[in-house]
Scaffold this active site. Structure first.
Site, mmCIF file in Angstrom:
data_model
loop_
_atom_site.group_PDB
_atom_site.id
_atom_site.type_symbol
_atom_site.label_atom_id
_atom_site.label_comp_id
_atom_site.label_asym_id
_atom_site.label_seq_id
_atom_site.Cartn_x
_atom_site.Cartn_y
_atom_site.Cartn_z
ATOM 1 N N ALA A 90 0.926 -1.281 -0.028
ATOM 2 C CA ALA A 90 0.026 -0.083 -0.090
ATOM 3 C C ALA A 90 0.709 1.394 0.034
ATOM 4 O O ALA A 90 1.783 1.408 0.719
ATOM 5 C CB ALA A 90 -0.762 -0.094 1.316
ATOM 6 N N ARG A 101 -13.043 6.421 -8.286
ATOM 7 C CA ARG A 101 -12.406 5.264 -8.937
ATOM 8 C C ARG A 101 -13.361 4.774 -10.204
ATOM 9 O O ARG A 101 -13.052 4.359 -11.432
ATOM 10 C CB ARG A 101 -11.597 4.412 -8.201
HETATM 11 C C1 LIG Z 1 -0.522 -1.707 -4.813
HETATM 12 C C2 LIG Z 1 -1.526 -1.383 -3.684
HETATM 13 C C3 LIG Z 1 -1.800 -0.346 -2.931
HETATM 14 C C4 LIG Z 1 -2.737 0.198 -2.041
HETATM 15 N N1 LIG Z 1 -2.883 1.176 -1.442
HETATM 16 C C5 LIG Z 1 -3.671 1.400 -0.703
HETATM 17 C C6 LIG Z 1 -3.564 2.609 0.346
HETATM 18 O O1 LIG Z 1 -2.816 3.428 0.055
HETATM 19 N N2 LIG Z 1 -4.689 2.821 1.062
HETATM 20 C C7 LIG Z 1 -5.437 2.072 1.654
HETATM 21 O O2 LIG Z 1 -6.516 2.137 2.420
HETATM 22 N N3 LIG Z 1 -5.590 0.676 0.769
HETATM 23 C C8 LIG Z 1 -4.636 0.540 -0.168
HETATM 24 N N4 LIG Z 1 -4.418 -0.692 -0.804
HETATM 25 C C9 LIG Z 1 -5.559 -1.898 -0.237
HETATM 26 C C10 LIG Z 1 -4.955 -2.418 1.012
HETATM 27 O O3 LIG Z 1 -3.490 -2.444 0.909
HETATM 28 C C11 LIG Z 1 -5.605 -3.835 1.107
HETATM 29 O O4 LIG Z 1 -6.989 -3.682 1.123
HETATM 30 C C12 LIG Z 1 -5.138 -4.374 2.578
HETATM 31 O O5 LIG Z 1 -3.839 -4.040 2.721
HETATM 32 C C13 LIG Z 1 -5.481 -5.594 2.742
HETATM 33 O O6 LIG Z 1 -4.941 -6.101 4.039
HETATM 34 P P1 LIG Z 1 -5.260 -7.495 4.657
HETATM 35 O O7 LIG Z 1 -4.910 -7.752 5.822
HETATM 36 O O8 LIG Z 1 -6.630 -8.100 4.372
HETATM 37 O O9 LIG Z 1 -4.787 -8.510 3.573
HETATM 38 P P2 LIG Z 1 -3.177 -8.514 2.891
HETATM 39 O O10 LIG Z 1 -2.119 -7.536 3.446
HETATM 40 O O11 LIG Z 1 -3.322 -8.833 1.398
HETATM 41 O O12 LIG Z 1 -2.540 -9.992 3.425
HETATM 42 C C14 LIG Z 1 -2.860 -11.404 3.229
HETATM 43 C C15 LIG Z 1 -2.073 -12.446 3.691
HETATM 44 O O13 LIG Z 1 -2.553 -13.541 3.690
HETATM 45 C C16 LIG Z 1 -1.667 -14.427 3.340
HETATM 46 N N5 LIG Z 1 -2.502 -15.630 2.962
HETATM 47 C C17 LIG Z 1 -3.387 -15.569 1.739
HETATM 48 N N6 LIG Z 1 -3.928 -16.777 1.787
HETATM 49 C C18 LIG Z 1 -3.394 -17.544 2.606
HETATM 50 C C19 LIG Z 1 -3.428 -18.894 2.820
HETATM 51 N N7 LIG Z 1 -4.477 -19.797 2.098
HETATM 52 N N8 LIG Z 1 -3.016 -19.528 3.794
HETATM 53 C C20 LIG Z 1 -2.046 -18.785 4.513
HETATM 54 N N9 LIG Z 1 -1.917 -17.312 4.329
HETATM 55 C C21 LIG Z 1 -2.584 -16.796 3.204
HETATM 56 C C22 LIG Z 1 -0.847 -13.807 2.379
HETATM 57 O O14 LIG Z 1 0.342 -14.383 2.296
HETATM 58 C C23 LIG Z 1 -0.680 -12.277 2.877
HETATM 59 O O15 LIG Z 1 0.370 -12.254 3.784
HETATM 60 C C24 LIG Z 1 -3.651 -1.113 -1.937
HETATM 61 C C25 LIG Z 1 -3.646 -2.142 -2.321
HETATM 62 C C26 LIG Z 1 -2.636 -2.514 -3.303
HETATM 63 C C27 LIG Z 1 -2.725 -3.869 -3.883
#
Ligand SMILES: Cc1cc2nc3c(=O)[nH]c(=O)nc-3n(C[C@H](O)[C@H](O)[C@H](O)COP(=O)(O)OP(=O)(O)OC[C@H]3O[C@@H](n4cnc5c(N)ncnc54)[C@H](O)[C@@H]3O)c2cc1C
Length: 522
Positions: free
Chosen positions: A15, A248
């Site tokens: 992010a 968006r």
């Molecule tokens: C390039 C980019 C830029 C972004 N910028 C922003 C921003 O500036 N502001 C904002 O609010 N949002 C932003 N977003 C969106 C935001 O980053 C995500 O929605 C948020 O970080 C998701 O966090 P999470 O903890 O749900 O999952 P993630 O951070 O995606 O983590 C998921 C984890 O689960 C693990 N995993 C997956 N499947 C399995 C499995 N079967 N077994 C074990 N482990 C598994 C993965 O390895 C990973 O470590 C951005 C997204 C992207 C892609």
């Protein structure tokens, strides 16, 4: 447990720009205004109890992130808060262009200091295991050591992120195959809003810029503006009645229309152009990023970049209450794997607030559930089935099967869809499940058995793809990120969630559930 090296995979570390919270550091702000902005941006489909908790608790969550070492940018000693599209107040906190990386570094520091936390890395969850109605742990596979794992637990939190890898090109990392949606479905939980896939409008299409995020233009545009031009060199936003403050979903639609109407750039997108911005503004606005982009092969002061929409965030996911409970005893979820918070379109910066606010809530609730759990029974689960699944044998390559699925998804469930394409896509996915699921097999050998990992992921991806297409076919209107050519208008009758569940025979079924309007939360 993490499928990647902890802190390296997933979207959070990628992010770039902002966490949204009504701190009020840059002028008067209040959680109620943040909530209003969130619900307006979500086109009325946000569960209000979730949106309220998000807006109300984001300031405290952000200050906590700062205290543990995220180090948000400051101005005169106060956390700097910048404007962001869709927000009526400046409430975006950031750490230069690497906000997520700084958050992860701070959080990982906390985890590593706690001797009570065992980290299992490079292991993929394959199935949740239940005893009666209650989730009791999970079967997983450590692909680095080629080891099956049985993890016993009194409660489980899914925090597996989004599923944009079911599309060919996305802004996320390769591990985001949507496994948590599939794990939750198989355990009996429901998914809502899966038709709402947020496409980021301006992702790098050409030239290729090694080492630079495909999503970099979103924060760059907040800083520098820039002009969007079609293949004929015309600025086109006004033609689609949107203008500079377009969210968006509006931008995606405008770009898709330009390309469909034959005014695209050579690689099938449009141009993002900073060449008319003053040199001093570009250098001051981007700092070292200007040099990094130059070294990757693009001089922003001299040439435009070709951009197009790419999948970036899943608004839909497991239906949970404000404490992350899925309704399946012992199973909790938080972050992008959940649905209902962001409605039909997520506001910028709200995803990082979401993961922090609801991650903390789900953690507390799951720990309380585990403490109350009297039973600590052992189980063997479906251990043998997993051993068979991962044995090297002749069959379809999981990488090829994955490519077939991804091409199909872009074809039928891209940023603009229609009923005919979605119905064909659904039939093709069902046929793919019949033809491929049992035949996909890893040919690879340990260690780092990536083919075995991809075999597990393919099963999850099929479930995710089916849930997205089924939901998109069902919602016969256009709202937020879900745009149907055959139903171009918003329809008040669809102010409800489409929910997908798995029946006893492993088939997906759908129904409708009301948007939760109550804000009575503890
Ligand atoms: C390039 C980019 C830029 C972004 N910028 C922003 C921003 O500036 N502001 C904002 O609010 N949002 C932003 N977003 C969106 C935001 O980053 C995500 O929605 C948020 O970080 C998701 O966090 P999470 O903890 O749900 O999952 P993630 O951070 O995606 O983590 C998921 C984890 O689960 C693990 N995993 C997956 N499947 C399995 C499995 N079967 N077994 C074990 N482990 C598994 C993965 O390895 C990973 O470590 C951005 C997204 C992207 C892609």
């Amino acid at each position: 447990m993490d499928k990647s090296r902890t802190g390296r995979g997933g979207a959070t570390v990628m992010a770039l720009c902002q966490v949204a919270a009504a701190l009020g550091e840059a002028g008067p702000d209040d959680w109620t205004i943040h909530m209003e902005d969130t619900v307006r941006s979500g086109h009325g489909l946000n569960d209000r109890d979730m949106a309220e908790v998000l807006a109300r608790e984001a300031p405290d969550a952000l200050r906590w992130l700062d205290e543990i070492g995220t180090g948000f940018d400051r101005e005169d000693g106060r956390i700097q808060q910048s404007p962001g599209p869709g927000h009526t107040r400046p409430r975006a906190a950031h750490v230069n262009f690497h906000t997520g990386r700084s958050m992860i570094r701070a959080l990982l520091g906390q985890v590593k200091r706690d001797p009570g936390i065992l980290l299992v890395e490079n292991a993929v969850a394959w199935r949740l295991v239940k005893a009666g109605q209650q989730v009791r742990g999970c079967l997983a596979y450590d692909y680095r050591r080629n080891l099956g794992l049985r993890l016993r637990a009194s409660s489980v939190i899914l925090a597996t992120g989004g599923g944009m890898e079911v599309y060919p090109l996305s802004t996320g990392s390769a591990c985001l195959t949507g496994d948590g949606y599939s794990l939750g479905l198989q355990a009996g939980a429901g998914l809502v809003d899966m038709e709402f896939v947020q496409f980021l409008p301006t992702c790098t299409l050409a030239p290729r810029l090694p080492g630079i995020s495909l999503a970099i233009w979103a924060p760059v545009r907040y800083t520098l503006g820039g002009r969007l031009r079609n293949g004929l060199g015309q600025e086109f936003l006004e033609r689609h009645a949107q203008g500079a403050a377009a969210t968006r979903d509006m931008l995606c639609l405008a770009i898709t229309r330009e390309v469909e109407e034959g005014r695209g750039s050579p690689h099938g997108g449009v141009y993002l152009d900073f060449t008319q911005e003053p040199r001093g503004k570009v250098l001051a606005g981007l700092g070292d990023l200007y040099r990094q982009i130059l070294e990757a092969g693009l001089d922003l002061l001299r040439e435009p970049v070709e951009v197009c929409p790419m999948p970036h965030h899943f608004m839909g996911g497991l239906r949970v209450d404000p404490c992350g409970a899925t309704g399946v005893p012992g199973l909790y979820a938080a972050g992008e794997v959940t649905g209902g918070i962001h409605g039909a379109n997520r506001l910028t910066g709200n995803a990082l607030s979401d993961v922090t606010v609801f991650g903390r809530r789900a953690g507390r609730a799951a720990a309380a559930f585990a403490r109350e759990d009297p039973r600590r029974e052992d189980w063997l689960g479906e251990w043998r089935a997993m051993e068979g699944l991962l044995e090297p044998r002749p069959g379809e390559s999981p990488a090829r099967a994955r490519e077939e699925l991804r091409a199909l998804m872009l074809d039928c469930a891209g940023p603009v869809r229609d009923g005919g394409g979605l119905a064909r896509g659904l039939r093709a996915l069902e046929e793919m499940r019949e033809r491929l699921l049992a035949r996909v097999a890893p040919g690879g050998q340990p260690p780092w058995n990536l083919e075995a990992l991809e075999t597990i992921e393919f099963g999850h991806m099929l479930n995710v793809a089916l849930a997205v297409v089924l939901s998109a076919l069902e919602r016969r209107e256009s709202r937020g990120a879900h745009v149907r050519r055959d139903h171009p208008n918003r329809d008040v009758a669809w102010e409800k969630h489409v929910r997908v569940r798995m029946d006893g025979k492993g088939r997906m079924v759908r129904d409708h559930v009301p948007v939760r309007m109550t804000t009575e939360v503890g």
